[in-house]
Scaffold this active site. Structure first.
Site, short mmCIF file in Angstrom:
data_model
loop_
_atom_site.label_atom_id
_atom_site.label_comp_id
_atom_site.label_asym_id
_atom_site.label_seq_id
_atom_site.Cartn_x
_atom_site.Cartn_y
_atom_site.Cartn_z
N GLN A 171 6.96 -14.76 13.16
CA GLN A 171 6.43 -13.61 13.90
C GLN A 171 4.92 -13.67 14.08
O GLN A 171 4.33 -12.76 14.65
CB GLN A 171 6.86 -12.30 13.25
CG GLN A 171 6.17 -11.95 11.95
CD GLN A 171 6.81 -10.73 11.29
OE1 GLN A 171 7.94 -10.77 10.81
NE2 GLN A 171 6.10 -9.63 11.29
N HIS A 208 0.88 -1.17 0.00
CA HIS A 208 0.00 0.00 0.00
C HIS A 208 0.92 1.22 0.00
O HIS A 208 2.15 1.07 -0.02
CB HIS A 208 -0.94 -0.03 1.21
CG HIS A 208 -0.24 -0.25 2.53
ND1 HIS A 208 0.68 0.65 3.04
CD2 HIS A 208 -0.30 -1.27 3.42
CE1 HIS A 208 1.13 0.20 4.20
NE2 HIS A 208 0.56 -0.97 4.45
N ARG A 224 -3.62 -5.30 6.66
CA ARG A 224 -4.73 -5.98 7.32
C ARG A 224 -6.06 -5.23 7.18
O ARG A 224 -7.10 -5.77 7.54
CB ARG A 224 -4.42 -6.23 8.79
CG ARG A 224 -3.33 -7.28 8.99
CD ARG A 224 -3.14 -7.66 10.46
NE ARG A 224 -2.37 -8.87 10.63
CZ ARG A 224 -1.06 -8.89 10.94
NH1 ARG A 224 -0.39 -7.76 11.13
NH2 ARG A 224 -0.42 -10.05 11.06
N GLY A 249 8.64 1.79 8.95
CA GLY A 249 7.55 2.73 9.16
C GLY A 249 7.24 2.91 10.64
O GLY A 249 7.16 1.94 11.39
N LYS A 301 4.49 3.58 11.82
CA LYS A 301 3.21 2.91 12.11
C LYS A 301 3.43 1.79 13.14
O LYS A 301 2.63 1.60 14.04
CB LYS A 301 2.65 2.35 10.81
CG LYS A 301 1.75 1.15 10.92
CD LYS A 301 0.34 1.58 11.09
CE LYS A 301 -0.70 0.49 11.02
NZ LYS A 301 -0.29 -0.88 11.21
N GLY A 307 1.95 3.15 2.18
CA GLY A 307 2.96 3.19 3.25
C GLY A 307 4.23 2.47 2.84
O GLY A 307 5.34 2.98 3.01
N HIS A 308 4.07 1.28 2.28
CA HIS A 308 5.23 0.54 1.77
C HIS A 308 5.92 1.33 0.65
O HIS A 308 7.15 1.43 0.62
CB HIS A 308 4.80 -0.80 1.17
CG HIS A 308 4.20 -1.77 2.14
ND1 HIS A 308 2.90 -2.19 2.06
CD2 HIS A 308 4.73 -2.41 3.21
CE1 HIS A 308 2.65 -3.06 3.03
NE2 HIS A 308 3.74 -3.21 3.74
P1 AMP Z 1 4.70 -5.01 6.76
O1 AMP Z 1 4.65 -5.44 5.33
O2 AMP Z 1 3.37 -4.78 7.37
O3 AMP Z 1 5.62 -5.87 7.60
O4 AMP Z 1 5.38 -3.57 6.74
C1 AMP Z 1 6.61 -3.34 6.11
C2 AMP Z 1 7.11 -1.98 6.50
O5 AMP Z 1 6.16 -0.99 6.11
C3 AMP Z 1 7.32 -1.84 8.02
O6 AMP Z 1 8.48 -1.07 8.27
C4 AMP Z 1 6.07 -1.08 8.41
O7 AMP Z 1 6.24 -0.31 9.59
C5 AMP Z 1 5.86 -0.18 7.22
N1 AMP Z 1 4.49 0.31 7.16
C6 AMP Z 1 3.35 -0.42 7.28
N2 AMP Z 1 2.27 0.39 7.22
C7 AMP Z 1 2.73 1.65 7.08
C8 AMP Z 1 2.11 2.93 6.96
N3 AMP Z 1 0.79 3.07 6.99
N4 AMP Z 1 2.90 4.03 6.82
C9 AMP Z 1 4.26 3.89 6.80
N5 AMP Z 1 4.90 2.72 6.90
C10 AMP Z 1 4.15 1.61 7.04
#
Ligand code: AMP
Length: 270
Positions: free
Chosen positions: A55, A28, A180, A140, A142, A30-31
């Site tokens: 995890q 998304h 999620r 992130g 987050k 954020g990524h």
């Molecule tokens: P994940 O795929 O959920 O493990 O997230 C991968 C990276 O993206 C991690 O460093 C998260 O903190 C970051 N991340 C997830 N959601 C967001 C968001 N809404 N804004 C910024 N970074 C994010």
């Protein structure tokens, strides 16, 4: 974009500056923001896509976690990612692994709600750092506690990687983007932004000197009344993740709450 599943195909020349973004996919905005940052600051941007089994708790969503490599590859290509490293579980964990356990900062909040979660995170991030050998890695805010855990790990183990933490990217209505969020029903999606509204309301109240305990309680009750089951809504010192009674520099309000079967987390820096 090169999509590689084997570490041997990730042939990064020693002279290039590598910016690394570890992810579990289902990209998304954020990524994508993290990938753009990594691209801006470095010669090469490497993104890992690995849904890390260690995890996830036994009753968590490992099996139904959203997976769509083709879509993710398209999005990564659009922001200029050089390598998408998507190893298999058996390549990452050919046998039960040595585990990294970061003390203290893993014990509360997410660590208390999800036993073993941060051991899985620290271990896989360490393994990925050793595989990719980046100069800089991007995470992130987050996942605030995750940032603190990884910072502690790199300091405690003298790991030669620079960490960059990026602000949370949100939907127009304030909901923090998360892979999620696709689990939310239409109705839950309408209610979900209340977490961020309460974080902002609470921060504004604390910044004008209102009583911390009463404001935290008020937010918890308001979320409860809207149908959330609140795991925590707390004021913490981001250096230690310890609960604090008065706002200080580096304080944050952190929240975790379930809406139906979906668990959402968010936070706001004071
Ligand atoms: P994940 O795929 O959920 O493990 O997230 C991968 C990276 O993206 C991690 O460093 C998260 O903190 C970051 N991340 C997830 N959601 C967001 C968001 N809404 N804004 C910024 N970074 C994010």
């Amino acid at each position: 974009l090169r999509i590689v599943s084997r570490l041997a195909d990730l042939n990064l020349t020693a002279s290039s500056r590598v910016g690394f973004v570890p992810t579990m996919g289902a990209f998304h905005a954020g990524h994508l923001r993290l990938m753009e940052r990594a691209k801006e600051d470095n010669d090469l941007c490497v993104v890992s896509l690995f849904v890390n089994p260690t995890q996830f708790g036994k009753n968590e969503d490992f099996d139904k976690y959203p997976r769509d490599l083709d879509r993710d590859a398209m999005l990564a290509e659009e922001v200029g990612v050089d390598y998408l490293f998507a190893p298999s579980v058996s390549d990452v964990y050919p046998r039960p692994s040595t585990t990294i356990r970061v003390p203290v900062v893993t014990e509360m909040w997410e660590g208390a709600q999800r036993p073993g979660h941060f051991d899985g995170v620290a271990t896989v991030v360490c393994k990925l750092f050793n595989m990719v050998r980046p100069q800089t890695a991007y995470f992130g805010l987050k996942d605030l506690q995750q940032c603190i855990v990884i910072k502690r790990m790199t300091e405690d183990l003298n790991m030669a990687v620079l960490l960059k933490f990026e602000p949370t990217v949100r939907e127009a209505d304030g909901l923090a983007m998360s892979s999620r969020n696709v689990y939310l029903s239409g109705n839950e999606r309408q209610v979900a932004p209340l977490i961020y509204q309460e974080l902002r309301r609470c921060r504004a109240a604390l910044n004008v000197g209102e009583d911390v305990a009463s404001e935290l309680r008020r937010s918890t009750e308001s979320l409860g009344a809207a149908g959330f089951s609140v795991d925590y809504f707390a004021l913490v010192d981001t250096e230690t993740m310890h609960h604090i009674e008065k706002p200080v520099i580096n304080a944050a309000i952190i929240a975790a709450a379930k809406l139906g079967s979906t668990r959402l987390i968010d936070n706001i820096l004071l």
